[in-house]
Design an enzyme around this catalytic site. Structure first.
Site, short mmCIF file in Angstrom:
data_model
loop_
_atom_site.label_atom_id
_atom_site.label_comp_id
_atom_site.label_asym_id
_atom_site.label_seq_id
_atom_site.Cartn_x
_atom_site.Cartn_y
_atom_site.Cartn_z
CG LEU A 51 -1.97 -1.05 1.41
CD1 LEU A 51 -2.65 -0.93 2.77
CD2 LEU A 51 -3.00 -0.96 0.29
CG ASP A 52 0.27 4.43 -2.76
OD1 ASP A 52 1.03 3.61 -3.29
OD2 ASP A 52 -0.60 5.07 -3.39
NE ARG A 53 4.29 9.28 2.92
CZ ARG A 53 4.62 10.57 2.88
NH1 ARG A 53 5.81 10.96 3.27
NH2 ARG A 53 3.78 11.46 2.41
NE ARG A 98 -1.98 8.93 -3.65
CZ ARG A 98 -0.79 8.99 -3.08
NH1 ARG A 98 -0.14 7.86 -2.78
NH2 ARG A 98 -0.23 10.15 -2.80
#
Length: 219
Positions: free
Chosen positions: A65-67, A166
């Site tokens: 997962l993204d930060r 996003r």
């Protein structure tokens, strides 16, 4: 957007939250602000897989997962499990749902975004829509409710492109609130990125039974 590429990394000092573990797989909650895997440089070594391997040394990465995204992440505890579940991701047999809060009131109550994505090389790691060279990216969405000029959404990616949700929401004209890369102006003025991996469904590598792991949305 050169500013998007540099940031201070202050990962949260939270204990490991285990959702499920057995002899093959481990499901945990990734906190917002923590990298899934180490970044480049000694200041980016603290990450979820390092914290997981401190407790489960045999843990292997399957997905990330993204930060700035929180929620369910699954690790393999055997090479067999890594191969088995990795193949499920590759063949789009897993089912992921996310909750997001986005800027503006999304008019259509539900729909599908089908826009191809590719890395925006001069501004990497940003991605962008590109109909010539982009790879297929598909997201189903449903509006849960409108909240004071914003919308709470359930997002169901059919593909797993980098930054897919996003960029898709930005392309729809409704960037995810607090997104440091793709939101601007007032949409950026939130304490965190409002994107949470709420559930993940997959088949267990030992026997193939369906399992679902869930994480309550923190915003």
């Amino acid at each position: 957007m050169p500013g998007a590429m540099s940031y201070d990394y202050n990962p949260p000092d939270t204990p490991l939250a285990i959702l499920h573990d057995d002899d093959q797989i481990l499901a945990v909650e990734k906190p917002e602000g923590l990298l899934s895997v180490p970044g480049k440089g000694p200041h980016l070594t603290d990450c979820l897989i390092a914290r997981v391997q401190a407790v489960f040394p045999q843990a292997l990465l399957i997905h990330r997962l993204d930060r700035d995204t929180s929620g369910v992440m699954v690790f393999a505890l055997t090479p067999h499990a890594q191969r088995h579940i990795g193949l499920q991701f590759e063949k789009r047999q897993t089912k992921k749902t996310y909750v997001a809060r986005v800027w503006g009131e999304v008019a259509e109550r539900s729909g599908t975004i089908d826009l191809p994505l590719i890395v925006d090389w001069p501004n990497r790691p940003l991605q962008h829509v590109n109909h010539e060279t982009g790879k297929q990216a598909i997201t189903d969405y449903r509006v849960l409710r409108h909240e004071q000029g914003t919308s709470r959404m359930r997002l169901m990616p059919k593909t797993g492109r980098s930054h897919q949700l996003r960029v898709h929401m930005q392309a729809l004209g409704h960037p995810i609130l607090g997104d440091p890369f793709y939101a601007t102006g007032q949409a950026l003025e939130y304490p965190r990125m409002m994107l949470h991996a709420e559930s993940l469904r997959l088949r267990h590598p030992d026997g193939g039974r369906g399992m679902e792991f869930k994480s309550k949305c923190p915003f």
